[in-house]
Scaffold this active site. Structure first.
Site, mmCIF file in Angstrom:
data_model
loop_
_atom_site.group_PDB
_atom_site.id
_atom_site.type_symbol
_atom_site.label_atom_id
_atom_site.label_comp_id
_atom_site.label_asym_id
_atom_site.label_seq_id
_atom_site.Cartn_x
_atom_site.Cartn_y
_atom_site.Cartn_z
ATOM 1 C CG ASP A 140 -0.573 2.989 -0.139
ATOM 2 O OD1 ASP A 140 -0.162 3.420 0.952
ATOM 3 O OD2 ASP A 140 -1.480 2.147 -0.231
ATOM 4 C CG HIS A 201 -2.555 3.939 3.180
ATOM 5 N ND1 HIS A 201 -1.407 3.398 3.698
ATOM 6 C CD2 HIS A 201 -3.572 3.194 3.679
ATOM 7 C CE1 HIS A 201 -1.700 2.367 4.475
ATOM 8 N NE2 HIS A 201 -3.010 2.226 4.489
ATOM 9 C CD GLU A 265 -4.439 -0.348 6.839
ATOM 10 O OE1 GLU A 265 -4.200 -1.334 7.537
ATOM 11 O OE2 GLU A 265 -3.765 -0.048 5.832
HETATM 12 C C1 ACM Z 1 -6.076 -2.713 2.975
HETATM 13 O O1 ACM Z 1 -5.587 -3.844 2.942
HETATM 14 N N1 ACM Z 1 -5.544 -1.787 3.746
HETATM 15 C C2 ACM Z 1 -7.258 -2.372 2.217
#
Ligand code: ACM
Ligand code: ZN
Length: 708
Positions: A140, A201, A265
C-alpha cells in the site's frame, strides 16, 4: 441449586460457529488416556458430506467423526475441542458443513507491519472457528512488505516509512517467511491469498521505482493515509513488465488459486495529463461514454491485462469493487466493500463475489462502541451485532445469481493500529461474529445464543493473552469524561450488548465487589466516577474515569466589541502547542468562520510539499440559558472563558473523542482555540472540518458553535 445450574450451563455445548445440525443427548464421554482409543476420525470421500463438512457422534462409549476431506476432519476436531471440558465431552450428534466456502480474514501489513508470529497466532485462533482464508494486504502507500528478488528496492526503500514526527517504521516478509506462513496456514486449512495493490495505493512502490509513475519523478515521504493522486502509469509498458515480474515471484509463493490485485481508490487525475496514458487511451480506443470516463476505461484496460498475466501463472483475479468501473474483466471476482451494490452487479453479470462491506460491519477497524468512550481507531460505529446480523446474500439476487456469492470476509485495516493490543482488541470478538455469519445456516443464527457461546471463546483468548473488545459503559448522546454541574448531575449508562456494569465513587478500581449499576446515578458533589463492565466469568472491561465537577455558572461577559473572529497563524511543523516558540512570527488572518482555519494554507494530500502551520483564533459566542454546556472539537485546544475545555494535544485528531463541559450563565462567553496543521498518528489535521460543536445537557442534538 445455583451450582447445579452452573454445571449444566458449563456442560451445554458451546460450539462456535453454531453447527448446521446438532442433537444433544444424555450423558457424556469421559476422556482418559485409555478412552482416547475410542475416538475415531475417519476420512471417507464417499460419505456424501459437503466439502469441509463432517459428522460427529459422541456417545458414552465412543467418539466418531467422519468427513469427506481432511478439512472436514480438522473442523470435527475443532468442534470436539470446544465440547470438551475437564476431560468430559457431552453426548451429541452433529452434522455440520459451511454455508460459504470463502470465510475470510484480511490483515493489512502495509500501514502498520505485523510480525510473522502475530500472523500465525491469528491463523491459529481463527482456524479454530473455521475461518479458511487469510487475505494478506501486502502493499500500500505506506509500505511494500514482501521481498521481490528482481526488485530489491521495493523492500530496501518501499518497506521503510518515515512518519511526520520522524519515527521510522520498517518491516517486510522475506520469501522464506512467506512460505513459512503459507505452510503454517495450510496445516490449519487456511488458504493465504496475497494482495499486491495496483494501480492506486502505490506510493511505496513509486518511492522505490519512480519510473512506474506518470511523472517518473522521485517522491518523498508520505506521512498520511488516504488516496494520493500519484499512482502507477498504465500508459507505460514498463509498468506491466514490472507487474508481471512481481506476479511471477508472488504466484510461486502462494498456492492459492486467487490473487488479489487491489484496484481500489485509484485517483486518475495524473492520467488525464500523462502523454503515455493519453496515447494508450487513443491506441486502445478507450472513448468516454455516458457511464465511464476514458481514464476509468484505462483502469479497466489495466485490470484486463492483469487478468491475462495472472492466467499465465494459473491464477484467478480478485479485486475491490472499483474494478467494475470501466467494465469488468471476463473472469474477475469482486470483493464488494463499498456497500453491496458492486457485489450485486457483479453477481448479476455472472461473476463470483466476496462480500465485505463496511456497512455490514465487516470492517474490523470500525469502532465497536461509542467512539467517545473507545480507544482511538478508524471511524464509524458498528457494534458486534452488525456483522452478526449481516446476510452476505442480498435479497435482490435470484437463487442462480446468489450462487456467485462465495462468502464473506472481515477486514482489519491497520491505519490506526499502533500496537498488537489494538489489533487484537479490534479483531475480537468481531471475527467470531464473522465466523458464524460465514459458517452457520441463516436460520440457525441467534444473537443472544451467540453471546452466551462467546464467553467460552473469549475466556480462551484470556488464557492466551490475547485482548478483545468488551462493551464499555456509554452515555446516551455521546460519552463524556468530564461532567460539570451546578447542583446535581444524573449519569446514565448503557452497553452495546447486555453486560453488568460496576462503579465506584471513592477513586478505587471498580471490581465484581463494587456497586452495580442499576439505573441512572445522581451525583451532587465533585469527584471521580469509575465505571466498567463485567463478563459473566468476572473479567472487567477497560475502566472509564469520569471527572465530576460541581461549579457555579461562569458569569456572562459584556465585551464592548464582541463581533468577529480574531485569527493569526505562524508557519512551521508543530506537534503540540508548546512546540511553538515564544518568538514565533505570527501573521493576522482574515476569516469569516472557524471552518476556514484548517485550510489557511491549502493542504497537499500527496504530502510532497506540505505547508504545516499553527493558528490561534478567539472571539465570542452566546448561550441561550444557564446550563451545563457540552463542547466537542478536533482543534488541539479549545478554551472557554480562560478554561481549557477540550484538550486534544498530541492526540490523533480524526474522531471527536474528548468532549468537555462547563456550566455557563446565559449570555456572551469568550472562546480561544489552537489549531496545528500537522500529521499525528498518520492523520492529516488539514482534513478536519474545523467546527466546534456544542449542546446543552439533556439534549442529544449537537449544533455548530455560532460565533458572534
Ligand atoms: C478499501 O477499503 N479501500 C478496500
Ligand atoms: Zn501515465
Amino acid at each position: 441449586m445455583i451450582k447445579l445450574l452452573a454445571l449444566l450451563l458449563a456442560l451445554a455445548p458451546q460450539i462456535l460457529p453454531a453447527p448446521a445440525q446438532m442433537q444433544e443427548k444424555e450423558g457424556s464421554f469421559i476422556v482418559t488416556e485409555k478412552s482416547r482409543g475410542k475416538m475415531e476420525f475417519r476420512l471417507d470421500p464417499k460419505c456424501g458430506l459437503p466439502e469441509e463438512g463432517y459428522t460427529l457422534e459422541v456417545t458414552r462409549t465412543r467418539v466418531k467423526a467422519v468427513a469427506s476431506t481432511e478439512a472436514g476432519l480438522f473442523y470435527a476436531r475443532q468442534t470436539l475441542a470446544q465440547l470438551e471440558q475437564n476431560g468430559e465431552i457431552p453426548c451429541v450428534k452433529i452434522k455440520d458443513y459451511p454455508r460459504f466456502r470463502w470465510r475470510g480474514f484480511m490483515v493489512d501489513a502495509s500501514r502498520h507491519f505485523l510480525s510473522v508470529e502475530k500472523i500465525k497466532q491469528y491463523i491459529d485462533i481463527l482456524s479454530r472457528y473455521k475461518i479458511n482464508r487469510m487475505h494478506w494486504h501486502l502493499t500500500d502507500d505506506q509500505g511494500w512488505r514482501i521481498e521481490i528478488k528482481k526488485y530489491p528496492r521495493l523492500t530496501e526503500v518501499g518497506a521503510r516509512r518515515v512518519e511526520f514526527d520522524g519515527t521510522v517504521t520498517e518491516g517486510y516478509y522475506t520469501q522464506d517467511q512467506i512460505r513459512e506462513v503459507v505452510a503454517y496456514a495450510a496445516e490449519r486449512h487456511v488458504t493465504v491469498v496475497p494482495e499486491i495493490e495496483m494501480p492506486g495505493h502505490s506510493m511505496a512502490t513509486i518511492r522505490a521505482y519512480p519510473e512506474l509513475s506518470c511523472e517518473k519523478q522521485p517522491v518523498g515521504n508520505f506521512y498520511t493515509w488516504g488516496s494520493p493522486d500519484i499512482v502507477l502509469c498504465p500508459g507505460s509498458e514498463f509498468t506491466f513488465q514490472f507487474l508481471e515480474d512481481v506476479v511471477a515471484e508472488v504466484s510461486a509463493l502462494f498456492p492459492s488459486e486467487f490473487f488479489h490485485i487491489g484496484g481500489d481508490e485509484c485517483k486518475k487525475i495524473r492520467w488525464q495529463t500523462c502523454p503515455a496514458c493519453q496515447a494508450r487511451i487513443k491506441a486502445e480506443g478507450l472513448v468516454a461514454d455516458d457511464e465511464f470516463t476514458a481514464e476509468e476505461k484505462l483502469q479497466s484496460y489495466a485490470v484486463n491485462r492483469m487478468e491475462k498475466i495472472l492466467q499465465k501463472y494459473g491464477k484467478r483475479l480478485v479485486g475491490w469493487d472499483e474494478i467494475l468501473e470501466g467494465g469488468l474483466s471476463p473472469n474477475a471476482t469482486v470483493m464488494s466493500w463499498r456497500g453491496e451494490q458492486g457485489g450485486i452487479q457483479a453477481a448479476r453479470e455472472g461473476h463470483d463475489v466476496i462480500m465485505t462491506p463496511g456497512s455490514g460491519g465487516l470492517y474490523l477497524n470500525h469502532y465497536q462502541g461509542d467512539p467517545k468512550a473507545e480507544p482511538e481507531c478508524y471511524a464509524h460505529h458498528s457494534v458486534l451485532r452488525v456483522p452478526y446480523d449481516y446476510n452476505p446474500v442480498p435479497a435482490e439476487l435470484t437463487e442462480e445469481e446468489a450462487r456467485h456469492i462465495l462468502g464473506v470476509q472481515g477486514n482489519l485495516w491497520s491505519e490506526y493500529i499502533y500496537s498488537d493490543w489494538m489489533r487484537d482488541y479490534l479483531t475480537f470478538p468481531k471475527m467470531f461474529a464473522v465466523a458464524e455469519t460465514a459458517w452457520t445456516p441463516l436460520e440457525k443464527k441467534d444473537f443472544t445464543d451467540f453471546c452466551a457461546r462467546l464467553d467460552a471463546a473469549c475466556a480462551r483468548l484470556d488464557a492466551e493473552g490475547v485482548a478483545y473488545h468488551m462493551p464499555l459503559p456509554e452515555q446516551p448522546g455521546g460519552s463524556c469524561s468530564q461532567i460539570a454541574f451546578q447542583d446535581q448531575a444524573v449519569l446514565e449508562f448503557t452497553t452495546s450488548r447486555p453486560m453488568t456494569m460496576v462503579y465506584t465513587l471513592d477513586g478505587s478500581e471498580p471490581s465484581a465487589q463494587s456497586a452495580r449499576y442499576e439505573g441512572p446515578i445522581t451525583v451532587t458533589e465533585s469527584g471521580l466516577l469509575r465505571i466498567a463492565s463485567l463478563t459473566s466469568y468476572g473479567k472487567r472491561s477497560l475502566v472509564r474515569d469520569i471527572v465530576l465537577e460541581k461549579m457555579q455558572p461562569i458569569p456572562a461577559l459584556h465585551p464592548e466589541n464582541p463581533e468577529g473572529i480574531s485569527c493569526r497563524s505562524t508557519v512551521g511543523a508543530f506537534r503540540i502547542p508548546y512546540d511553538i516558540s515564544q518568538d514565533a512570527v505570527w501573521t493576522p488572518v482574515q476569516i469569516g468562520s472557524l471552518r476556514e482555519i484548517p485550510k489557511i494554507y491549502p493542504p497537499d494530500y500527496n504530502m510532497q510539499n506540505p505547508q504545516f502551520f499553527a493558528a490561534e483564533a478567539e472571539g465570542y459566542f452566546k448561550v441561550s440559558s444557564t446550563d451545563t454546556w457540552y463542547f466537542s472539537t478536533l482543534y488541539d485546544e479549545l478554551w472557554i472563558d480562560g478554561r481549557l475545555v477540550v484538550d486534544n494535544r498530541a492526540e490523533v485528531k480524526k474522531n471527536y473523542r474528548h468532549d468537555g463541559t462547563l456550566v455557563l450563565e446565559e449570555g456572551i462567553h469568550h472562546f480561544r482555540l489552537v489549531f496545528l496543521s500537522n500529521v499525528t498518528g498518520g492523520w492529516m489535521t488539514a482534513r478536519n472540518k474545523g467546527e466546534v460543536l456544542t449542546r446543552k445537557a439533556g439534549s442529544q442534538e449537537w449544533n455548530s458553535l455560532r460565533t458572534l
